[in-house]
Design an enzyme around this catalytic site. Structure first.
Site, PDB file in Angstrom:
ATOM      1  N   ARG A 128       0.823  -1.216   0.000  1.00  0.00           N
ATOM      2  CA  ARG A 128       0.000   0.000   0.000  1.00  0.00           C
ATOM      3  C   ARG A 128       0.850   1.257   0.000  1.00  0.00           C
ATOM      4  O   ARG A 128       0.516   2.241  -0.630  1.00  0.00           O
ATOM      5  CB  ARG A 128      -0.897  -0.025   1.245  1.00  0.00           C
ATOM      6  CG  ARG A 128      -1.572   1.294   1.563  1.00  0.00           C
ATOM      7  CD  ARG A 128      -2.557   1.149   2.703  1.00  0.00           C
ATOM      8  NE  ARG A 128      -3.608   0.210   2.356  1.00  0.00           N
ATOM      9  CZ  ARG A 128      -4.392  -0.394   3.248  1.00  0.00           C
ATOM     10  NH1 ARG A 128      -4.233  -0.170   4.532  1.00  0.00           N
ATOM     11  NH2 ARG A 128      -5.332  -1.214   2.849  1.00  0.00           N
ATOM     12  N   TYR A 129       1.919   1.217   0.767  1.00  0.00           N
ATOM     13  CA  TYR A 129       2.769   2.403   0.928  1.00  0.00           C
ATOM     14  C   TYR A 129       3.961   2.318  -0.018  1.00  0.00           C
ATOM     15  O   TYR A 129       4.328   1.237  -0.485  1.00  0.00           O
ATOM     16  CB  TYR A 129       3.239   2.496   2.384  1.00  0.00           C
ATOM     17  CG  TYR A 129       2.118   2.736   3.368  1.00  0.00           C
ATOM     18  CD1 TYR A 129       1.502   3.977   3.460  1.00  0.00           C
ATOM     19  CD2 TYR A 129       1.662   1.712   4.196  1.00  0.00           C
ATOM     20  CE1 TYR A 129       0.473   4.204   4.366  1.00  0.00           C
ATOM     21  CE2 TYR A 129       0.631   1.922   5.111  1.00  0.00           C
ATOM     22  CZ  TYR A 129       0.039   3.173   5.191  1.00  0.00           C
ATOM     23  OH  TYR A 129      -0.965   3.383   6.082  1.00  0.00           O
ATOM     24  N   ARG A 132       7.328   0.199   1.670  1.00  0.00           N
ATOM     25  CA  ARG A 132       7.220  -0.881   2.645  1.00  0.00           C
ATOM     26  C   ARG A 132       6.004  -1.754   2.380  1.00  0.00           C
ATOM     27  O   ARG A 132       5.015  -1.298   1.799  1.00  0.00           O
ATOM     28  CB  ARG A 132       7.175  -0.347   4.071  1.00  0.00           C
ATOM     29  CG  ARG A 132       6.024   0.599   4.373  1.00  0.00           C
ATOM     30  CD  ARG A 132       6.407   1.413   5.610  1.00  0.00           C
ATOM     31  NE  ARG A 132       5.349   2.285   6.093  1.00  0.00           N
ATOM     32  CZ  ARG A 132       5.041   3.453   5.548  1.00  0.00           C
ATOM     33  NH1 ARG A 132       5.641   3.859   4.458  1.00  0.00           N
ATOM     34  NH2 ARG A 132       4.086   4.199   6.076  1.00  0.00           N
ATOM     35  N   CYS A 141      -3.373 -17.474  15.309  1.00  0.00           N
ATOM     36  CA  CYS A 141      -2.784 -16.781  16.451  1.00  0.00           C
ATOM     37  C   CYS A 141      -2.766 -17.724  17.647  1.00  0.00           C
ATOM     38  O   CYS A 141      -3.421 -18.772  17.640  1.00  0.00           O
ATOM     39  CB  CYS A 141      -3.591 -15.538  16.815  1.00  0.00           C
ATOM     40  SG  CYS A 141      -3.465 -14.224  15.600  1.00  0.00           S
ATOM     41  N   CYS A 145      -8.227 -12.372  19.461  1.00  0.00           N
ATOM     42  CA  CYS A 145      -8.811 -11.153  20.027  1.00  0.00           C
ATOM     43  C   CYS A 145     -10.199 -10.952  19.432  1.00  0.00           C
ATOM     44  O   CYS A 145     -10.364 -11.032  18.214  1.00  0.00           O
ATOM     45  CB  CYS A 145      -7.946  -9.943  19.672  1.00  0.00           C
ATOM     46  SG  CYS A 145      -6.209 -10.145  20.081  1.00  0.00           S
ATOM     47  N   CYS A 148     -10.339  -8.456  16.496  1.00  0.00           N
ATOM     48  CA  CYS A 148      -9.349  -8.682  15.435  1.00  0.00           C
ATOM     49  C   CYS A 148      -9.703  -7.907  14.171  1.00  0.00           C
ATOM     50  O   CYS A 148     -10.832  -7.974  13.676  1.00  0.00           O
ATOM     51  CB  CYS A 148      -9.278 -10.170  15.117  1.00  0.00           C
ATOM     52  SG  CYS A 148      -8.199 -10.546  13.722  1.00  0.00           S
ATOM     53  N   ARG A 150      -8.501  -8.472  11.251  1.00  0.00           N
ATOM     54  CA  ARG A 150      -8.473  -9.338  10.067  1.00  0.00           C
ATOM     55  C   ARG A 150      -9.358 -10.565  10.220  1.00  0.00           C
ATOM     56  O   ARG A 150      -8.994 -11.660   9.803  1.00  0.00           O
ATOM     57  CB  ARG A 150      -7.028  -9.732   9.762  1.00  0.00           C
ATOM     58  CG  ARG A 150      -6.425  -8.885   8.716  1.00  0.00           C
ATOM     59  CD  ARG A 150      -4.992  -9.123   8.351  1.00  0.00           C
ATOM     60  NE  ARG A 150      -4.388  -7.812   8.230  1.00  0.00           N
ATOM     61  CZ  ARG A 150      -3.429  -7.350   9.023  1.00  0.00           C
ATOM     62  NH1 ARG A 150      -2.881  -8.106   9.935  1.00  0.00           N
ATOM     63  NH2 ARG A 150      -2.995  -6.119   8.855  1.00  0.00           N
ATOM     64  N   ASP A 310     -11.192  -1.286  14.749  1.00  0.00           N
ATOM     65  CA  ASP A 310     -11.623  -1.249  13.356  1.00  0.00           C
ATOM     66  C   ASP A 310     -13.079  -1.707  13.197  1.00  0.00           C
ATOM     67  O   ASP A 310     -13.641  -2.342  14.082  1.00  0.00           O
ATOM     68  CB  ASP A 310     -10.688  -2.114  12.496  1.00  0.00           C
ATOM     69  CG  ASP A 310      -9.335  -1.444  12.298  1.00  0.00           C
ATOM     70  OD1 ASP A 310      -9.305  -0.205  12.141  1.00  0.00           O
ATOM     71  OD2 ASP A 310      -8.308  -2.149  12.323  1.00  0.00           O
ATOM     72  N   ASP A 347      -7.178   3.669  11.195  1.00  0.00           N
ATOM     73  CA  ASP A 347      -6.845   3.057   9.917  1.00  0.00           C
ATOM     74  C   ASP A 347      -8.041   3.320   9.009  1.00  0.00           C
ATOM     75  O   ASP A 347      -9.180   2.964   9.339  1.00  0.00           O
ATOM     76  CB  ASP A 347      -6.571   1.560  10.094  1.00  0.00           C
ATOM     77  CG  ASP A 347      -5.533   1.053   9.095  1.00  0.00           C
ATOM     78  OD1 ASP A 347      -5.289   1.752   8.088  1.00  0.00           O
ATOM     79  OD2 ASP A 347      -4.983  -0.045   9.318  1.00  0.00           O
ATOM     80  N   LYS A 354      -3.171   4.339   7.575  1.00  0.00           N
ATOM     81  CA  LYS A 354      -3.206   4.901   8.928  1.00  0.00           C
ATOM     82  C   LYS A 354      -3.071   6.424   8.902  1.00  0.00           C
ATOM     83  O   LYS A 354      -2.231   6.959   8.196  1.00  0.00           O
ATOM     84  CB  LYS A 354      -2.054   4.315   9.737  1.00  0.00           C
ATOM     85  CG  LYS A 354      -2.188   2.820   9.944  1.00  0.00           C
ATOM     86  CD  LYS A 354      -1.145   2.323  10.909  1.00  0.00           C
ATOM     87  CE  LYS A 354      -0.261   1.214  10.381  1.00  0.00           C
ATOM     88  NZ  LYS A 354      -0.854   0.167   9.596  1.00  0.00           N
TER      89      LYS A 354
HETATM   90  C1  LIG Z   1       0.501  -0.483   9.177  1.00  0.00           C
HETATM   91  C2  LIG Z   1       0.897  -0.898   7.837  1.00  0.00           C
HETATM   92  C3  LIG Z   1       2.229  -0.812   7.437  1.00  0.00           C
HETATM   93  C4  LIG Z   1       3.311  -0.271   8.324  1.00  0.00           C
HETATM   94  O1  LIG Z   1       3.082   1.074   8.605  1.00  0.00           O
HETATM   95  P1  LIG Z   1       4.067   1.919   9.546  1.00  0.00           P
HETATM   96  O2  LIG Z   1       3.334   3.199   9.773  1.00  0.00           O
HETATM   97  O3  LIG Z   1       5.339   2.092   8.775  1.00  0.00           O
HETATM   98  O4  LIG Z   1       4.279   1.117  10.792  1.00  0.00           O
HETATM   99  C5  LIG Z   1       2.529  -1.194   6.150  1.00  0.00           C
HETATM  100  N1  LIG Z   1       1.577  -1.635   5.306  1.00  0.00           N
HETATM  101  C6  LIG Z   1       0.288  -1.730   5.664  1.00  0.00           C
HETATM  102  C7  LIG Z   1      -0.702  -2.205   4.678  1.00  0.00           C
HETATM  103  C8  LIG Z   1      -0.100  -1.374   6.950  1.00  0.00           C
HETATM  104  O5  LIG Z   1      -1.382  -1.484   7.316  1.00  0.00           O
END
Ligand SMILES: *Cc1c(COP(=O)(O)O)cnc(C)c1O
Length: 385
Positions: A128-129, A132, A141, A145, A148, A150, A310, A347, A354
């Protein structure tokens, strides 16, 4: 103990093996989780509300529908932390089905956060980002929880992450030099055996040298601290896993055993973070949060995020309003050590990701810059205009 037998020979007395299920209150409370390895301890987990009712009082037995829609599983370590009688115990509320789940039709099991839309086909990587990825390695798990995020896949029979998806995911990461940060999550990566973790981490390190930051999100240290062994620490150290993010929601979860095992991770040079989910009736209280965050840094864990609950089926009763969340942030920031204050986030629905939730401290208003401190005292700082 030496015991004489009828024939006069001396034999070593061997304690009878524990029954797999700790099905009485006494058996549960006498059980020493450090007396055997973590897999054995895990195999003694309670698998339903009805099983929990053999060791706790006032356990709510959910409707067949909620029982079917999300599994109940509780390790004996977590069960020992639960109050025997109080259904509002902060540990019980996190893991045992509540009556409010039965008639909750507010949310569904659908993927409200849009993770599937950002999942690379054939893999379990959510990209998504920009630099990363989130790598979902499992749908299992140690303890589930109730809130959860997911639930669409976690603990669901059709939600398993298959070995070929794991290999495809690593191949995707390896072929994308833009990926500098890989976050292993699930489910819980630490439910895997050491061998499987060693394989996945080793393969990421050998095939994707462009990955600078390798981190794991896991609640197992909180749900079964004995999972943290010197052998596990050696594997994390060998593959240079820089960060482990745990998930503690209430100060009661910070036990001496948890603190002791966290220390092993710190000695292995692993940075420790914590994420908390804001849960009505459990931690939507500034005293609880201040104590939680200070206890975390006391044992070397840096509070990282506080998430709002969520929009998932059965979790509606845990939701804390945006206004209250901001108020709680205000009642924490400035009142405790700066490094103990995490970022509060929501989120976003449909894949927005986020976003921080921070009350306004410094604002521009009617031609002035008005700054408000942690106590609510204000001052004009117009040189910032
Ligand atoms: C939370 C998340 C991350 C990591 O986000 P950080 O803010 O760098 O901790 C990466 N990808 C997805 C899809 C996430 O939900």
């Amino acid at each position: 103990m030496q015991v004489p037998t009828l024939t006069g020979t001396i034999v070593q007395h061997v304690a009878p093996p524990l029954p797999r299920k700790l099905s009485t209150r006494d058996a549960l409370m006498l059980y020493n989780v450090e007396s055997e390895d973590w897999q054995k301890a895990m195999s003694r987990s309670f698998k339903s509300a009805a099983e929990m009712a053999t060791v706790l009082d006032n356990v709510y037995i959910p409707s067949a529908k909620s029982e079917l829609s999300f599994k109940t599983t509780v390790t004996p370590y977590v069960a020992q932390l639960m109050d025997k009688t109080d259904p509002n115990c902060p540990i019980r509320m996190q893991y045992l089905p509540a009556p409010a789940e039965d008639d909750d039709v507010t949310f569904t099991l659908l993927d409200e956060l849009g993770e599937e839309g950002d999942t690379i086909p054939g893999t379990s990587v959510v990209h998504r980002y920009p630099q990363r990825v989130l790598f979902l390695v499992s749908n299992q798990c140690s303890t589930y929880c109730r809130f959860c995020t997911r639930k669409r896949m976690v603990a669901q029979p059709d939600g398993a992450v298959h070995n070929n998806e794991i290999d495809n995911s690593i191949a995707y990461i390896a072929s994308n030099p833009v990926i500098q940060d890989v976050l292993l999550s699930g489910g819980d990566p630490l439910k895997f055996s050491d061998e499987k973790l060693d394989y996945i981490l080793g393969k990421i390190r050998s095939d994707a040298p462009h990955v600078k930051f390798l981190r794991i999100g896991s609640r197992t240290p909180v749900q079964l601290p004995t999972r943290i062994t010197p052998e596990l620490c050696a594997i994390l150290e060998k593959h240079n896993v820089q960060m482990l993010n745990v998930h503690v929601n209430h100060p009661k979860e910070i036990t001496p055993l948890f603190a002791e095992r966290i220390k092993l991770l710190r000695k292995a040079g692993i940075m420790l973070g914590n994420q908390t989910v804001m849960l009505k009736g459990i931690n939507d209280n500034s005293e609880v949060l201040r104590e939680l965050f200070m206890k975390l840094i006391e044992i070397g864990i840096r509070p990282y995020y506080v998430y709002s609950t969520d929009a998932v089926e059965g979790a509606h009763h845990f939701i804390v309003s945006l206004e209250r969340m901001k108020q709680l942030y205000h009642e924490v920031r400035g009142w405790i050590s700066g490094p103990a204050v995490p970022t509060f986030v929501v989120d976003g629905l449909s894949g927005l990701g986020k976003m921080p939730v921070i009350p306004d401290y410094v604002v521009e208003k009617d031609g002035h810059v008005v700054a408000t401190n942690y106590k609510g005292t204000t001052v004009n700082m117009d040189y910032l205009l």
